[in-house]
Design an enzyme around this catalytic site. Structure first.
Site, PDB file in Angstrom:
ATOM      1  CB  THR A  28       3.859 -48.518  18.248  1.00 24.93           C
ATOM      2  OG1 THR A  28       4.269 -49.037  17.284  1.00 24.93           O
ATOM      3  CG2 THR A  28       3.508 -50.047  18.679  1.00 24.93           C
ATOM      4  N   GLY A  29       0.818 -49.495  18.733  1.00 25.87           N
ATOM      5  CA  GLY A  29      -0.450 -49.215  19.723  1.00 25.87           C
ATOM      6  C   GLY A  29      -2.022 -49.054  19.003  1.00 25.87           C
ATOM      7  CB  SER A  30      -5.071 -49.598  20.382  1.00 23.33           C
ATOM      8  OG  SER A  30      -5.778 -48.348  21.426  1.00 23.33           O
ATOM      9  N   GLY A  82       0.239 -42.366  18.783  1.00 26.53           N
ATOM     10  CA  GLY A  82      -0.105 -41.961  19.506  1.00 26.53           C
ATOM     11  C   GLY A  82       0.413 -42.245  21.553  1.00 26.53           C
ATOM     12  CD  GLU A 103       6.240 -45.811  20.231  1.00 23.39           C
ATOM     13  OE1 GLU A 103       5.094 -46.426  19.656  1.00 23.39           O
ATOM     14  OE2 GLU A 103       6.676 -44.987  21.522  1.00 23.39           O
TER      15      GLU A 103
END
Length: 218
Positions: A28-30, A82, A103
């Site tokens: 998850t995330g950019s 990430g 995660e």
């Protein structure tokens, strides 16, 4: 290169670790979002993906990548995600996107954890980035007091509810010298779902993006 360009570089670099015909664990995330874009380029050559958040699940589905529930999967070849911080021992702080529990579960299932990050996330000592802790709502005040006893300064992340229906406390003012011990201490506080320290199960490989290119650690 901009920070986003560095994130894109490591997201696409992680594609070489994907084995065809497998189910891939996705974070998850950019930075993970760039990996999902890369994964879409081989979507017809993989069986699908398991996702750590509703946001990543929506992106995977929008790109036509088959989505599996973790309960349908015996094992995962790799998990790509990430980090908010990573040290030289491949220990991480994660949870800036509030998906730390899922995660951590997927990381535990995967045979190999590939961490993708830009060079600003590589640190000598973990703790400059506030340490996220997922907490059952009724235990918020109690857990906060216990975190103060451990030397931290917890701050309630206002307006954030995790995909599991819980809240996040971000713990400031920690210089984490023994990440494994602190992970165990915080996880043992009643009311804590999990802490965003990934020390007992750290990354196996880190792809770090910088102006000089993608550096492989591990």
């Amino acid at each position: 290169m901009t920070q986003d360009e560095l994130k894109k570089a490591v997201g696409w670099a992680a594609l070489k670790y994907v084995r065809l015909g497998t189910i891939v664990g996705v974070g998850t995330g950019s930075t993970a979002a760039h990996f999902i874009d890369a994964l879409a380029s081989v979507r017809h050559q993989i069986d699908g993906a398991v996702s750590s958040s509703e946001a990543s699940s929506a992106k995977l589905q929008s790109l036509g990548i088959p989505l599996f529930d973790l309960n349908e999967v015996d094992s995962l070849d790799i998990y790509v995600d990430g980090a908010d911080e990573i040290n030289g021992s491949m220990q991480m702080i994660k949870g800036g996107g509030a998906a730390l529990t899922r995660e951590k579960i997927i990381a535990a299932v995967a045979r190999k954890f590939i961490c993708i990050a830009d060079s600003s996330k590589l640190v000598d000592v973990l703790g400059t980035f506030p340490l996220p802790v997922e907490v059952i709502p009724m235990a918020r005040a109690w857990v906060a007091r216990e975190l103060v006893r451990l030397g931290g300064a917890p701050v309630y992340r206002q307006g954030v509810v995790t995909d599991n229906g819980n809240i996040i406390l971000d713990v400031h003012n920690l210089a984490i010298m023994d990440a494994v011990a602190l992970e165990e201490q915080i996880n043992n506080i009643p009311g804590v779902v999990t802490v965003g320290l990934f020390a007992r199960r750290g990354a196996d490989v880190a792809l770090i993006g910088s102006e000089q290119g993608v550096k492989i650690i591990g």
